[in-house]
Motif scaffolding. Structure first.
Motif, PDB file in Angstrom:
ATOM      1  N   UNK A  80       0.933  -1.048   0.237  1.00 31.83           N
ATOM      2  CA  UNK A  80       0.132  -0.379  -0.037  1.00 31.83           C
ATOM      3  C   UNK A  80       0.907   1.259  -0.364  1.00 31.83           C
ATOM      4  N   UNK A  81       2.078   1.528   1.132  1.00 28.68           N
ATOM      5  CA  UNK A  81       2.753   1.993   0.730  1.00 28.68           C
ATOM      6  C   UNK A  81       4.114   2.100   0.041  1.00 28.68           C
ATOM      7  N   UNK A  82       3.825   1.681  -0.487  1.00 26.28           N
ATOM      8  CA  UNK A  82       5.594   1.965  -2.510  1.00 26.28           C
ATOM      9  C   UNK A  82       6.577   0.992  -1.602  1.00 26.28           C
ATOM     10  N   UNK A  83       6.712   0.105  -0.748  1.00 18.33           N
ATOM     11  CA  UNK A  83       8.304   0.065   0.363  1.00 18.33           C
ATOM     12  C   UNK A  83       8.825   0.025  -1.188  1.00 18.33           C
ATOM     13  N   UNK A  84      10.326  -0.107  -0.971  1.00 26.16           N
ATOM     14  CA  UNK A  84      11.067  -0.159  -2.446  1.00 26.16           C
ATOM     15  C   UNK A  84      11.748  -1.450  -0.990  1.00 26.16           C
ATOM     16  N   UNK A  85      12.764  -1.823  -1.826  1.00 31.38           N
ATOM     17  CA  UNK A  85      14.078  -3.261  -1.638  1.00 31.38           C
ATOM     18  C   UNK A  85      14.580  -2.339   0.085  1.00 31.38           C
ATOM     19  N   UNK A  86      14.720  -1.139  -0.586  1.00 23.93           N
ATOM     20  CA  UNK A  86      15.609  -0.224   0.403  1.00 23.93           C
ATOM     21  C   UNK A  86      15.534   0.451   1.524  1.00 23.93           C
ATOM     22  N   UNK A  95      20.188   0.132  12.102  1.00 26.57           N
ATOM     23  CA  UNK A  95      21.672   0.672  11.213  1.00 26.57           C
ATOM     24  C   UNK A  95      22.386   1.822  12.102  1.00 26.57           C
ATOM     25  N   UNK A  96      23.404   2.503  11.209  1.00 28.08           N
ATOM     26  CA  UNK A  96      24.283   3.481  12.385  1.00 28.08           C
ATOM     27  C   UNK A  96      23.822   4.158  12.357  1.00 28.08           C
ATOM     28  N   UNK A  97      22.419   4.904  12.048  1.00 28.71           N
ATOM     29  CA  UNK A  97      22.404   6.426  12.218  1.00 28.71           C
ATOM     30  C   UNK A  97      22.876   7.142  11.259  1.00 28.71           C
ATOM     31  N   UNK A  98      23.260   7.002  10.039  1.00 30.12           N
ATOM     32  CA  UNK A  98      23.338   7.408   9.029  1.00 30.12           C
ATOM     33  C   UNK A  98      22.829   8.383   8.267  1.00 30.12           C
ATOM     34  N   UNK A  99      23.122   9.600   7.771  1.00 32.76           N
ATOM     35  CA  UNK A  99      22.180  10.508   6.806  1.00 32.76           C
ATOM     36  C   UNK A  99      21.420   9.799   5.856  1.00 32.76           C
ATOM     37  N   UNK A 100      21.649   8.638   5.213  1.00 35.90           N
ATOM     38  CA  UNK A 100      21.536   8.086   4.131  1.00 35.90           C
ATOM     39  C   UNK A 100      19.843   6.635   5.349  1.00 35.90           C
ATOM     40  N   UNK A 101      20.113   6.746   6.145  1.00 35.31           N
ATOM     41  CA  UNK A 101      19.512   6.082   7.514  1.00 35.31           C
ATOM     42  C   UNK A 101      17.993   6.635   8.256  1.00 35.31           C
ATOM     43  N   UNK A 102      18.545   8.251   7.691  1.00 33.45           N
ATOM     44  CA  UNK A 102      17.815   8.992   9.203  1.00 33.45           C
ATOM     45  C   UNK A 102      16.905   9.850   8.485  1.00 33.45           C
ATOM     46  N   UNK A 103      17.694   9.916   6.678  1.00 35.75           N
ATOM     47  CA  UNK A 103      16.193  10.491   5.330  1.00 35.75           C
ATOM     48  C   UNK A 103      15.382   9.138   5.427  1.00 35.75           C
ATOM     49  N   UNK A 104      15.782   7.984   5.293  1.00 37.39           N
ATOM     50  CA  UNK A 104      14.810   7.244   4.752  1.00 37.39           C
ATOM     51  C   UNK A 104      13.844   6.397   5.529  1.00 37.39           C
ATOM     52  N   UNK A 105      14.104   6.193   6.943  1.00 35.18           N
ATOM     53  CA  UNK A 105      13.471   6.130   7.536  1.00 35.18           C
ATOM     54  C   UNK A 105      12.025   7.423   8.097  1.00 35.18           C
ATOM     55  N   UNK A 106      12.612   9.106   7.658  1.00 33.55           N
ATOM     56  CA  UNK A 106      11.548   9.644   7.862  1.00 33.55           C
ATOM     57  C   UNK A 106      10.741   9.944   6.560  1.00 33.55           C
ATOM     58  N   UNK A 107      11.095   9.490   5.680  1.00 34.63           N
ATOM     59  CA  UNK A 107      11.202   9.004   4.274  1.00 34.63           C
ATOM     60  C   UNK A 107       9.419   7.694   4.366  1.00 34.63           C
ATOM     61  N   UNK A 108       9.884   6.999   5.270  1.00 37.49           N
ATOM     62  CA  UNK A 108       8.936   6.063   5.353  1.00 37.49           C
ATOM     63  C   UNK A 108       8.049   6.445   6.451  1.00 37.49           C
ATOM     64  N   UNK A 109       8.106   7.472   7.175  1.00 37.65           N
ATOM     65  CA  UNK A 109       6.734   7.412   8.375  1.00 37.65           C
ATOM     66  C   UNK A 109       6.427   8.533   7.205  1.00 37.65           C
ATOM     67  N   UNK A 110       6.716   9.719   6.445  1.00 33.57           N
ATOM     68  CA  UNK A 110       6.236  10.304   5.611  1.00 33.57           C
ATOM     69  C   UNK A 110       4.878   9.728   5.076  1.00 33.57           C
ATOM     70  N   UNK A 111       5.202   8.595   4.004  1.00 33.50           N
ATOM     71  CA  UNK A 111       4.388   7.763   3.139  1.00 33.50           C
ATOM     72  C   UNK A 111       2.656   7.909   4.646  1.00 33.50           C
ATOM     73  N   UNK A 245      19.961  -7.856  -0.819  1.00 36.12           N
ATOM     74  CA  UNK A 245      19.984  -6.423  -1.791  1.00 36.12           C
ATOM     75  C   UNK A 245      20.869  -5.230  -1.403  1.00 36.12           C
ATOM     76  N   UNK A 246      20.022  -4.931  -0.630  1.00 39.61           N
ATOM     77  CA  UNK A 246      20.432  -3.420  -0.111  1.00 39.61           C
ATOM     78  C   UNK A 246      21.115  -3.513   1.434  1.00 39.61           C
ATOM     79  N   UNK A 247      21.930  -3.758   1.606  1.00 36.52           N
ATOM     80  CA  UNK A 247      22.373  -4.801   2.721  1.00 36.52           C
ATOM     81  C   UNK A 247      23.484  -3.384   3.828  1.00 36.52           C
TER      82      UNK A 247
END
Length: 350
Positions: A80-86, A95-111, A245-247
């Motif tokens: 429903x929320x169109x989640x990608x493999x990442x 995760x290590x709390x790196x910028x990509x992790x933080x941005x992706x977690x925020x984007x998931x919530x925004x969905x 695929x996205x470790x």
């Protein structure tokens, strides 16, 4: 092996002393040892290799996140929320709390129209030291998105939102989110998980202890597709494939999970957990494993995981077996780069 007696809930319990599975040398002498246990199981539930007390209940901690994420797919929330493999990989992440992790977690919530304030995992500094130092230099403090479990919690919230459930209190043991996660673990381990084996994890959700034998069997079912309901097998495999695929999304720079999966792309899924726990699956071989280091040392659990992968690859994948064997026997150096000893696994004979 000798046994030590202890008292638990007013009754005496015999605890077997586990064997030494990892040792640290300095020069030619063994300086430190790490005891533990492991189970390597095939899709039929048969034991391929084991050591130590694999029937003693252990808390899986973050090593079981993939199982906790299965309802995200099964309920239809991921679609429903169109989640990608990442995204799916991050839902299984420590995760290590790196910028990509933080941005992706925020984007998931925004969905689902949510933000960081909906999370109930708490905040801590990123596990990646350079990121923490850069934040401190800028005068920034961490938020809940930096929590290594924020991706998993985003998945919990998306599932609850999809089902129209109350979002507040989703970490509680009686909330539908946690009831579903527990039911998946019970199904795959074949173990009833009651209050007597329940604790509270670092991110505030319930964590349930079960024997290593059963956790290894759960991951063998996922790896082989045997002994598991087809829809659940499909959901679990989609998560395994996403992580392989996205470790990076489910780990971080320099992390053991990343290194081990990158060493054998598409062939190995592994997941670390706190207090010396490590679980994994080898889809092509239909094998699953679970291990626990008694003293909780991460260096030992990572070394033992590499050694188990080397053994599992065996003669069928000699080059990969050699690669993992080398990762299980690491030279140690001092600050000048001088070799001082080694960190090495010591598996028993088959």
């Amino acid at each position: 092996a000798s046994c030590a007696a202890c008292h638990q809930s007013g009754r005496q319990v015999e605890i077997m002393e586990n064997p030494v599975l990892v040792e640290v040398t300095r020069g030619e002498l063994v300086e430190s040892i790490h005891r533990g246990a492991f189970a390597l199981v095939d899709g039929d539930g048969q034991m391929v290799a084991s050591a130590g007390d694999i029937d003693r209940p252990v808390f899986p901690r973050s090593a079981v996140k993939l199982l906790q994420a299965i309802p995200l797919v099964e309920t239809g929330a991921a679609a429903r929320f169109g989640l990608s493999e990442k995204d799916l990989s991050l839902a299984c992440a420590s995760h290590s709390g790196e910028p990509e992790h933080v941005r992706r977690a925020a984007a998931m919530l925004q969905k689902a129209g949510l933000d960081e304030t909906a999370l109930e995992c708490g905040s801590h500094w990123p596990g990646e030291a350079d990121v923490s130092r850069d934040m401190a230099r800028r005068g920034e403090t961490p938020c809940q998105l930096h929590n290594n479990c924020s991706g998993k919690h985003a998945g919990f919230l998306l599932t609850a939102a999809h089902r129209g459930e109350e979002l507040a209190g989703y970490v509680g043991p009686n909330h539908p989110v946690q009831v579903r996660a527990k039911a998946v673990i019970e199904d795959l381990t074949g173990r009833s998980l009651n209050v007597d084996v329940c604790g509270t994890d670092g991110c505030s959700i319930p964590t349930y202890a079960a024997p290593l034998r059963d956790f290894a069997s759960a991951f063998a079912k996922i790896a082989s597709g045997r002994g598991i309901e087809p829809q659940r097998a499909e959901a679990a495999r989609s998560l395994v494939d996403a992580c392989m695929a996205e470790p990076f999304e489910m780990s971080g720079t320099g992390r053991a999970c990343l290194k081990l999966m990158q060493a054998a792309p598409g062939k190995v899924f592994v997941k670390t957990g706190a207090e010396g726990v490590f679980f994994g699956a080898l889809p092509e071989l239909g094998l699953g494993f679970a291990l626990k280091i008694d003293d909780g040392a991460r260096r030992a659990s990572e070394t033992l995981a590499a050694a188990l992968l080397a053994r599992a690859m065996g003669e069928g994948e000699p080059a990969l077996a050699e690669t993992f064997a080398a990762m299980a026997n690491e030279d140690l150096t001092n600050w000048r780069g001088t070799r001082t000893g080694s960190l090495r696994a010591r598996l028993p004979e088959r």
